[in-house]
Design a protein around this motif. Structure first.
Motif, short mmCIF file in Angstrom:
data_model
loop_
_atom_site.label_atom_id
_atom_site.label_comp_id
_atom_site.label_asym_id
_atom_site.label_seq_id
_atom_site.Cartn_x
_atom_site.Cartn_y
_atom_site.Cartn_z
N ILE A 220 6.29 -9.69 -11.24
CA ILE A 220 7.04 -8.92 -10.25
C ILE A 220 7.64 -7.71 -10.96
N MET A 221 6.86 -6.64 -10.98
CA MET A 221 7.25 -5.41 -11.67
C MET A 221 6.93 -4.22 -10.79
N GLU A 222 7.67 -3.14 -11.00
CA GLU A 222 7.51 -1.94 -10.18
C GLU A 222 6.08 -1.40 -10.25
N ILE A 223 5.50 -1.43 -11.45
CA ILE A 223 4.16 -0.87 -11.64
C ILE A 223 3.08 -1.67 -10.92
N LYS A 224 3.42 -2.88 -10.50
CA LYS A 224 2.43 -3.74 -9.83
C LYS A 224 2.33 -3.48 -8.33
N GLY A 225 3.24 -2.66 -7.79
CA GLY A 225 3.14 -2.29 -6.38
C GLY A 225 3.55 -3.37 -5.39
N VAL A 226 4.44 -4.27 -5.81
CA VAL A 226 4.82 -5.40 -4.95
C VAL A 226 5.59 -4.92 -3.72
N LEU A 227 6.58 -4.04 -3.92
CA LEU A 227 7.36 -3.54 -2.78
C LEU A 227 6.49 -2.73 -1.82
N GLU A 228 5.52 -2.00 -2.36
CA GLU A 228 4.60 -1.24 -1.50
C GLU A 228 3.78 -2.19 -0.63
N ARG A 231 6.03 -3.48 2.12
CA ARG A 231 6.20 -2.48 3.18
C ARG A 231 4.97 -2.41 4.08
N ALA A 232 3.80 -2.55 3.46
CA ALA A 232 2.56 -2.53 4.24
C ALA A 232 2.52 -3.67 5.24
N ILE A 233 2.95 -4.85 4.83
CA ILE A 233 2.94 -6.02 5.70
C ILE A 233 4.02 -5.90 6.78
N ILE A 234 5.22 -5.52 6.38
CA ILE A 234 6.34 -5.42 7.32
C ILE A 234 6.04 -4.39 8.42
N GLY A 235 5.32 -3.33 8.05
CA GLY A 235 5.03 -2.26 9.01
C GLY A 235 3.95 -2.59 10.03
N LEU A 236 3.28 -3.71 9.87
CA LEU A 236 2.22 -4.09 10.80
C LEU A 236 2.79 -4.74 12.05
N GLU A 237 2.21 -4.41 13.20
CA GLU A 237 2.68 -4.99 14.47
C GLU A 237 2.25 -6.44 14.61
N ASP A 238 1.16 -6.80 13.96
CA ASP A 238 0.64 -8.17 14.07
C ASP A 238 1.55 -9.11 13.28
N LYS A 239 2.34 -9.90 13.99
CA LYS A 239 3.33 -10.78 13.36
C LYS A 239 2.69 -12.02 12.72
N TYR A 240 1.40 -12.22 12.96
CA TYR A 240 0.73 -13.37 12.35
C TYR A 240 0.23 -13.06 10.94
N ASN A 343 -1.85 7.06 -1.15
CA ASN A 343 -1.20 6.62 0.09
C ASN A 343 -1.32 5.11 0.19
N VAL A 344 -0.80 4.44 -0.83
CA VAL A 344 -1.10 3.02 -1.01
C VAL A 344 -0.58 2.14 0.13
N VAL A 345 0.61 2.44 0.67
CA VAL A 345 1.16 1.60 1.74
C VAL A 345 0.28 1.68 2.99
N LYS A 346 -0.06 2.89 3.40
CA LYS A 346 -0.89 3.09 4.59
C LYS A 346 -2.28 2.48 4.38
N ASP A 347 -2.86 2.69 3.19
CA ASP A 347 -4.21 2.18 2.93
C ASP A 347 -4.23 0.66 2.81
N ALA A 351 -6.49 -1.78 5.18
CA ALA A 351 -7.41 -2.73 4.55
C ALA A 351 -7.11 -4.16 4.99
N ILE A 352 -5.83 -4.50 5.09
CA ILE A 352 -5.44 -5.85 5.52
C ILE A 352 -5.87 -6.10 6.96
N CYS A 353 -5.63 -5.13 7.82
CA CYS A 353 -6.04 -5.28 9.23
C CYS A 353 -7.56 -5.41 9.34
N TYR A 354 -8.27 -4.62 8.56
CA TYR A 354 -9.73 -4.70 8.58
C TYR A 354 -10.21 -6.09 8.18
#
Length: 403
Positions: A220-228, A231-240, A343-347, A351-354
Motif C-alpha cells: 500500500i504505497m502511493e506509487i502503486k496507484g491504490v487511491l486512484e 477513486r475509479a471504483i467509487i466513481g462508478l454508478e454500478d454499486k455491485y 488518465n489512470v482513474v478514468k481509464d 476497463a473495469i466496466c468493460y
C-alpha cells in the motif's frame, strides 16, 4: 566445478521462512540445486533459527549464516551509524552482515559473486582482489546505477529487458548484461478452491453472489496507484462493482504508513464498495483471489516486473495493468487490458466496466493466463538461472583465453 557465492541483503533469510520476493526466488534455486549442474553453491544469509532448520533439507547447498543481532555486531553497527551521521562517511567494514562475510570472501576465492539486494557498494568494498567480471549485480527493481557500481560490477542480470536497458543506459564502462525473468511457485497459486469455500469467503468479506469483485494485491504505497483505483471504483454508478484490497505498506502485519492510513480511512468511508483486509499471508492469497473476477495492477511508476502479475495469472485472473516498465514483457493482450498512466482513474473505470460487461472475454483471458503462467514456474527459473551463469562463466573463460 565453479564456485558461486550468492550474497543476500542481510535483512531476511534464505530459505525464505520470513517471506521476501528476492529471498523466495533464491529459495527456488536452493530447492532445485544439483551438483550435477557443475556449480558449487554458497548462500550468504542472515541467521534465522527456522531457516537453519529448513536449510538442512538441502545438504548440497552451503549456507553461511551471519549473526547480525549479536552484541558485538550491534555495537560495530552503532559505530557505523554514528560515523555516517557525524562525517557522512560510510565505513562498510563496520556494517552488519558484510563485515562478517568479508574474511571468507577474501580467503576463499569464488568464481562469481552474485549480489541479491542489500548494499551493493559494501560488496565491492569487501571483495578485495576480485576482478569486475567476477562480480554480478542482480537488479530486481528499476535501478539506475551510480558510477561506483558500474566500476565494481562487470555483469548485471535484470528481471526484464526494460530493467537491463535502463541499467545499461547509465553505464559509461562496458558491462555485460543478461535477463533472467522472475518466477513463482505456480502450483501454489493455482490450487483449486471449492464453491463451498468461495461462498464462505464471500460471506466472510460481506460480498453477495451478484458482486463483481476487483482485486488489488500488493504494498500500500502511493506509487502503486491504490487511491486512484479506489477513486475509479467509487466513481462508478454500478454499486455491485466492489474493490478488495489486500496488502500493507511494508509487506508485514504491523506496518502502517501515513499513506496506508489514508487508504484505510477511505475504505471505511465507502464500506459498501471497498473491503480492506490489510496484510494477508502470501500462502493464503489464492483463497481470497478465488472470489475475484479481475485483478488490477495500477502502478504509477516504471515497474521492473511485479510478481503479483504472475500470481494473478496462475490464479486464472484476467488483468488490468498500467503501461509500466517490464510488465508488458510478462503479459500480452490475451491475458491483460493495458491502460496508460496519464488518465489512470478514468481509464481504470472504463476497463473495469468493460470486463464486467464481457464475461466471455474474462473467460478467454482466464484460460490464457493460466497457460501463460506456466512459463514462469520455479523449475523453469532454475533452468534459466543455470543457463545465465554458464554464459557468464563461458564469457569470462573466453576473455581469459584472449588475454
Amino acid at each position: 566445478m565453479y564456485n558461486i557465492g550468492i550474497i543476500m541483503g542481510g535483512v531476511m533469510p534464505v530459505p525464505a521462512v520470513c517471506g521476501g520476493a528476492i529471498e523466495t526466488l533464491i529459495t527456488s534455486i536452493v530447492k532445485r540445486y544439483s551438483k550435477e549442474d557443475g556449480l558449487r553453491l554458497t548462500i550468504f544469509s542472515v541467521y534465522h533459527k527456522e531457516a537453519v532448520e529448513v536449510a538442512k533439507k538441502y545438504p548440497d547447498v552451503r549456507f553461511v549464516w551471519t549473526h547480525t543481532n549479536t552484541f558485538w555486531n550491534l555495537s560495530k553497527h552503532a559505530v557505523f551509524l554514528a560515523v555516517r551521521e557525524l562525517t557522512g562517511k560510510t565505513v562498510r567494514v563496520l556494517q552488519r552482515h558484510y563485515n562478517e562475510i568479508a574474511p571468507m570472501i577474501q580467503n576463499e576465492k569464488f568464481d562469481l559473486l552474485i549480489v541479491e539486494g542489500g548494499d551493493e557498494q559494501a560488496v565491492i568494498d569487501i571483495a578485495k582482489g576480485y576482478k569486475r567480471e567476477q562480480l554480478v549485480f542482480h537488479a530486481h527493481i528499476h535501478f539506475i546505477p551510480k558510477e561506483e557500481i558500474v566500476k565494481g560490477f562487470g555483469y548485471m542480470i535484470g528481471v526484464s529487458e526494460f530493467v537491463k536497458e535502463e541499467y545499461m543506459k547509465a553505464c559509461k564502462l562496458p558491462v555485460k548484461a543478461h535477463v533472467l525473468k522472475n518466477a513463482i511457485d505456480v502450483e501454489r497459486f493455482s490450487r483449486t478452491v471449492s464453491e463451498e469455500q468461495k461462498s464462505s469467503i464471500r460471506k466472510k468479506l460481506g460480498l453477495s453472489e451478484k458482486d463483481f469483485v476487483v482485486l488489488y494485491v500488493g504494498r500500500i504505497m502511493e506509487i502503486k496507484g491504490v487511491l486512484e483505483l479506489m477513486r475509479a471504483i467509487i466513481g462508478l454508478e454500478d454499486k455491485y462493482i466492489k474493490l478488495l484490497i489486500m496488502g500493507s505498506a511494508n509487506s508485514g502485519k504491523w506496518a502502517f504508513s501515513p499513506y496506508e492510513r489514508k487508504v484505510k480511512k477511505r475504505s471505511e468511508q465507502h464500506k459498501e464498495r471497498i473491503i480492506f483486509t490489510g496484510y494477508v499471508d502470501n500462502a493464503e492469497v489464492y483463497q481470497y483471489a478465488s472470489v475475484a473476477d479481475v485483478q488490477c495492477v495500477p502502478t504509477l511508476i516504471e515497474e521492473a516486473a511485479p510478481l503479483t502479475v504472475l500470481e494473478a495469472m496462475a490464479e486464472g485472473l484476467p488483468l488490468i495493468v498500467t503501461k509500466s516498465g517490464g510488465v508488458a514483457e510478462y503479459v500480452d493482450e490475451s491475458t491483460a487490458l493495458t491502460i496508460g498512466k496519464e488518465n489512470v482513474v478514468k481509464d481504470l473505470s472504463r476497463a473495469i466496466c468493460y470486463m464486467k460487461e464481457h464475461p466471455e472475454v474474462r473467460k478467454k483471458m482466464s484460460d490464457a493466463a493460466r497457460k501463460q503462467s506456466k512459463k514462469y514456474d520455479e523449475a523453469i527459473y532454475y533452468k534459466n538461472f543455470i543457463e545465465v551463469i554458464d554464459k557468464i562463466i563461458d564469457e569470462n573463460r573466453e576473455n581469459t583465453n584472449d588475454n
